[in-house]
Design a protein around this motif. Structure first.
Motif, PDB file in Angstrom:
ATOM      1  N   GLY A 222       0.985  -1.196  -0.320  1.00  0.00           N
ATOM      2  CA  GLY A 222       0.150   0.128   0.113  1.00  0.00           C
ATOM      3  C   GLY A 222       0.344   1.406  -0.199  1.00  0.00           C
ATOM      4  N   GLY A 223       1.733   1.227  -0.271  1.00  0.00           N
ATOM      5  CA  GLY A 223       2.785   2.049   0.069  1.00  0.00           C
ATOM      6  C   GLY A 223       2.988   3.105   1.615  1.00  0.00           C
ATOM      7  N   GLY A 224       2.624   2.413   1.824  1.00  0.00           N
ATOM      8  CA  GLY A 224       2.289   2.894   3.340  1.00  0.00           C
ATOM      9  C   GLY A 224       3.384   2.508   4.467  1.00  0.00           C
ATOM     10  N   GLY A 225       3.426   2.467   5.749  1.00  0.00           N
ATOM     11  CA  GLY A 225       5.095   2.553   6.641  1.00  0.00           C
ATOM     12  C   GLY A 225       4.835   3.724   6.784  1.00  0.00           C
ATOM     13  N   GLY A 226       6.412   3.603   7.706  1.00  0.00           N
ATOM     14  CA  GLY A 226       6.360   4.949   8.481  1.00  0.00           C
ATOM     15  C   GLY A 226       5.815   4.662  10.094  1.00  0.00           C
ATOM     16  N   PRO A 227       5.980   5.679  10.662  1.00  0.00           N
ATOM     17  CA  PRO A 227       5.416   6.170  11.886  1.00  0.00           C
ATOM     18  C   PRO A 227       3.722   5.057  12.132  1.00  0.00           C
ATOM     19  CG  PRO A 227       5.565   8.274  11.418  1.00  0.00           C
ATOM     20  CD  PRO A 227       6.134   7.617   9.907  1.00  0.00           C
ATOM     21  N   ALA A 228       3.638   5.356  11.466  1.00  0.00           N
ATOM     22  CA  ALA A 228       1.876   4.342  11.309  1.00  0.00           C
ATOM     23  C   ALA A 228       2.395   2.844  11.638  1.00  0.00           C
ATOM     24  CB  ALA A 228       1.133   4.167  10.396  1.00  0.00           C
ATOM     25  N   MET A 229       3.028   2.448  10.649  1.00  0.00           N
ATOM     26  CA  MET A 229       3.576   0.929  11.229  1.00  0.00           C
ATOM     27  C   MET A 229       4.069   0.562  12.061  1.00  0.00           C
ATOM     28  SD  MET A 229       5.645  -0.885   8.006  1.00  0.00           S
ATOM     29  CE  MET A 229       6.953  -1.859   8.911  1.00  0.00           C
ATOM     30  N   MET A 230       5.506   1.405  12.272  1.00  0.00           N
ATOM     31  CA  MET A 230       5.708   1.471  13.590  1.00  0.00           C
ATOM     32  C   MET A 230       4.663   1.549  14.677  1.00  0.00           C
ATOM     33  SD  MET A 230       9.302   0.364  13.097  1.00  0.00           S
ATOM     34  CE  MET A 230       9.845   0.821  13.976  1.00  0.00           C
ATOM     35  N   GLU A 231       3.996   2.025  14.908  1.00  0.00           N
ATOM     36  CA  GLU A 231       2.696   2.121  16.160  1.00  0.00           C
ATOM     37  C   GLU A 231       2.139   0.773  15.715  1.00  0.00           C
ATOM     38  OE1 GLU A 231       1.593   3.032  19.139  1.00  0.00           O
ATOM     39  OE2 GLU A 231       2.985   3.991  18.095  1.00  0.00           O
ATOM     40  N   ALA A 232       1.736   0.381  14.681  1.00  0.00           N
ATOM     41  CA  ALA A 232       1.233  -0.783  14.502  1.00  0.00           C
ATOM     42  C   ALA A 232       2.009  -1.911  15.855  1.00  0.00           C
ATOM     43  CB  ALA A 232       0.560  -0.903  13.389  1.00  0.00           C
ATOM     44  N   MET A 233       2.949  -2.116  14.776  1.00  0.00           N
ATOM     45  CA  MET A 233       4.370  -3.107  15.356  1.00  0.00           C
ATOM     46  C   MET A 233       4.678  -3.180  16.943  1.00  0.00           C
ATOM     47  SD  MET A 233       4.819  -5.209  13.076  1.00  0.00           S
ATOM     48  CE  MET A 233       4.969  -5.386  11.090  1.00  0.00           C
ATOM     49  N   ARG A 234       5.053  -1.752  17.416  1.00  0.00           N
ATOM     50  CA  ARG A 234       4.798  -1.769  18.758  1.00  0.00           C
ATOM     51  C   ARG A 234       3.553  -2.435  19.505  1.00  0.00           C
ATOM     52  NH1 ARG A 234       6.053   3.524  17.921  1.00  0.00           N
ATOM     53  NH2 ARG A 234       8.534   3.504  17.332  1.00  0.00           N
ATOM     54  N   LYS A 235       2.246  -2.472  19.060  1.00  0.00           N
ATOM     55  CA  LYS A 235       0.996  -2.321  19.960  1.00  0.00           C
ATOM     56  C   LYS A 235       0.916  -4.035  19.336  1.00  0.00           C
ATOM     57  CE  LYS A 235      -4.185  -1.589  19.342  1.00  0.00           C
ATOM     58  NZ  LYS A 235      -5.245  -1.646  18.328  1.00  0.00           N
ATOM     59  N   MET A 236       1.632  -4.671  18.334  1.00  0.00           N
ATOM     60  CA  MET A 236       1.549  -6.266  17.881  1.00  0.00           C
ATOM     61  C   MET A 236       2.646  -6.850  18.852  1.00  0.00           C
ATOM     62  SD  MET A 236       0.918  -7.122  14.409  1.00  0.00           S
ATOM     63  CE  MET A 236       1.360  -5.247  13.418  1.00  0.00           C
ATOM     64  N   ASN A 237       3.875  -5.635  18.846  1.00  0.00           N
ATOM     65  CA  ASN A 237       4.317  -6.001  20.376  1.00  0.00           C
ATOM     66  C   ASN A 237       4.004  -6.636  21.591  1.00  0.00           C
ATOM     67  OD1 ASN A 237       6.818  -6.835  18.486  1.00  0.00           O
ATOM     68  ND2 ASN A 237       7.535  -5.280  18.799  1.00  0.00           N
ATOM     69  N   GLY A 238       3.252  -5.954  22.286  1.00  0.00           N
ATOM     70  CA  GLY A 238       2.973  -5.145  23.116  1.00  0.00           C
ATOM     71  C   GLY A 238       1.974  -6.281  23.126  1.00  0.00           C
ATOM     72  N   GLU A 239       0.563  -6.501  22.224  1.00  0.00           N
ATOM     73  CA  GLU A 239      -0.298  -7.673  22.880  1.00  0.00           C
ATOM     74  C   GLU A 239       0.749  -9.326  23.353  1.00  0.00           C
ATOM     75  OE1 GLU A 239      -2.636  -7.110  19.522  1.00  0.00           O
ATOM     76  OE2 GLU A 239      -3.342  -4.799  20.346  1.00  0.00           O
ATOM     77  N   GLN A 240       1.836  -8.861  22.358  1.00  0.00           N
ATOM     78  CA  GLN A 240       1.895  -9.996  21.687  1.00  0.00           C
ATOM     79  C   GLN A 240       3.633 -10.909  23.491  1.00  0.00           C
ATOM     80  OE1 GLN A 240       4.831 -11.785  19.139  1.00  0.00           O
ATOM     81  NE2 GLN A 240       6.007 -12.763  20.154  1.00  0.00           N
ATOM     82  N   MET A 241       3.727  -9.683  24.076  1.00  0.00           N
ATOM     83  CA  MET A 241       4.245  -9.973  25.219  1.00  0.00           C
ATOM     84  C   MET A 241       2.977 -10.310  26.193  1.00  0.00           C
ATOM     85  SD  MET A 241       7.247  -9.865  25.062  1.00  0.00           S
ATOM     86  CE  MET A 241       8.827  -9.283  23.591  1.00  0.00           C
ATOM     87  N   GLU A 242       2.175  -9.221  26.707  1.00  0.00           N
ATOM     88  CA  GLU A 242       0.969 -10.104  27.593  1.00  0.00           C
ATOM     89  C   GLU A 242       0.343 -11.280  27.262  1.00  0.00           C
ATOM     90  OE1 GLU A 242       0.330  -8.053  30.569  1.00  0.00           O
ATOM     91  OE2 GLU A 242       2.178  -6.729  29.840  1.00  0.00           O
ATOM     92  N   ALA A 243       0.301 -11.581  25.929  1.00  0.00           N
ATOM     93  CA  ALA A 243      -0.179 -13.096  25.782  1.00  0.00           C
ATOM     94  C   ALA A 243       0.703 -14.136  26.656  1.00  0.00           C
ATOM     95  CB  ALA A 243      -0.001 -13.292  24.265  1.00  0.00           C
ATOM     96  N   LEU A 244       2.325 -13.558  26.373  1.00  0.00           N
ATOM     97  CA  LEU A 244       3.358 -14.629  26.656  1.00  0.00           C
ATOM     98  C   LEU A 244       2.845 -14.981  28.234  1.00  0.00           C
ATOM     99  CD1 LEU A 244       6.014 -13.556  24.092  1.00  0.00           C
ATOM    100  CD2 LEU A 244       4.967 -15.755  24.426  1.00  0.00           C
ATOM    101  N   LYS A 245       2.941 -13.511  28.780  1.00  0.00           N
ATOM    102  CA  LYS A 245       2.862 -13.374  30.165  1.00  0.00           C
ATOM    103  C   LYS A 245       1.921 -14.150  31.122  1.00  0.00           C
ATOM    104  CE  LYS A 245       4.154  -9.408  32.051  1.00  0.00           C
ATOM    105  NZ  LYS A 245       4.397  -8.356  33.161  1.00  0.00           N
ATOM    106  N   ALA A 246       0.684 -13.896  29.911  1.00  0.00           N
ATOM    107  CA  ALA A 246      -0.873 -14.963  30.353  1.00  0.00           C
ATOM    108  C   ALA A 246      -0.073 -16.271  30.480  1.00  0.00           C
ATOM    109  CB  ALA A 246      -1.697 -14.755  29.572  1.00  0.00           C
ATOM    110  N   VAL A 247       0.951 -16.684  30.133  1.00  0.00           N
ATOM    111  CA  VAL A 247       1.371 -18.316  30.053  1.00  0.00           C
ATOM    112  C   VAL A 247       2.198 -18.549  31.635  1.00  0.00           C
ATOM    113  CG1 VAL A 247       2.324 -20.190  28.771  1.00  0.00           C
ATOM    114  CG2 VAL A 247       0.874 -18.412  28.098  1.00  0.00           C
ATOM    115  N   LEU A 248       2.721 -17.812  31.959  1.00  0.00           N
ATOM    116  CA  LEU A 248       3.467 -17.881  33.136  1.00  0.00           C
ATOM    117  C   LEU A 248       3.414 -17.739  33.703  1.00  0.00           C
ATOM    118  CD1 LEU A 248       6.128 -15.827  31.303  1.00  0.00           C
ATOM    119  CD2 LEU A 248       6.000 -18.005  30.936  1.00  0.00           C
ATOM    120  N   THR A 249       3.940 -18.137  35.539  1.00  0.00           N
ATOM    121  CA  THR A 249       3.469 -18.597  36.465  1.00  0.00           C
ATOM    122  C   THR A 249       3.738 -16.749  37.154  1.00  0.00           C
ATOM    123  OG1 THR A 249       5.970 -19.479  37.250  1.00  0.00           O
ATOM    124  CG2 THR A 249       3.772 -20.840  36.729  1.00  0.00           C
TER     125      THR A 249
END
Length: 130
Positions: free
Chosen positions: A82-109
């Protein structure tokens, strides 16, 4: 005197070799040379250092990490097509990383979560580009 010179030479050699190794040996960056499986294994190794996962936890962690990699790959592909990227994509990646980290922590004691948080804090962070 000879021993002192040998120690200085060894330290100098290590000081020069370490940045080259960290940068992928001058081949354009180590992270970009890895397959997705290698990147996932490395990330898992860093995130779960000192944490012993049960087989059930390990299976859940693998599933979460594979799903996260797929989502990020899809987002990158969509941004590139789509020719996008830049700050919007970086923000989306940060959000995905945060969600993944929370999902990983949910598995742990609770005890494992403490070590996980320490590992995350110790990971090198990419800030401000290369």
């Amino acid at each position: 005197m000879k021993n002192t010179l040998r120690v200085i030479a060894a330290v100098a050699a290590l000081a020069l070799a370490t940045p080259a190794f960290a940068q992928g040996g001058g081949r354009g960056g180590g992270g970009m040379q890895m397959s997705p499986e290698q990147r996932m294994a490395r990330q898992k190794e860093m995130l779960f250092a000192g944490i012993t996962l049960s087989s059930d936890q390990a299976a859940k962690v693998d599933t979460i990490m594979v799903q996260g990699m797929k989502k990020q790959a899809e987002a990158r592909q969509a941004a590139m097509s789509g020719g996008g990227g830049g700050p919007a994509m970086m923000e989306a990646m940060r959000k995905m990383n945060g969600e993944q980290m929370e999902a990983l922590k949910a598995v742990l004691t609770d005890e494992q979560k403490k070590k996980f948080d320490e590992n995350v804090a110790a990971m090198p962070q990419r800030r401000g580009g290369r």
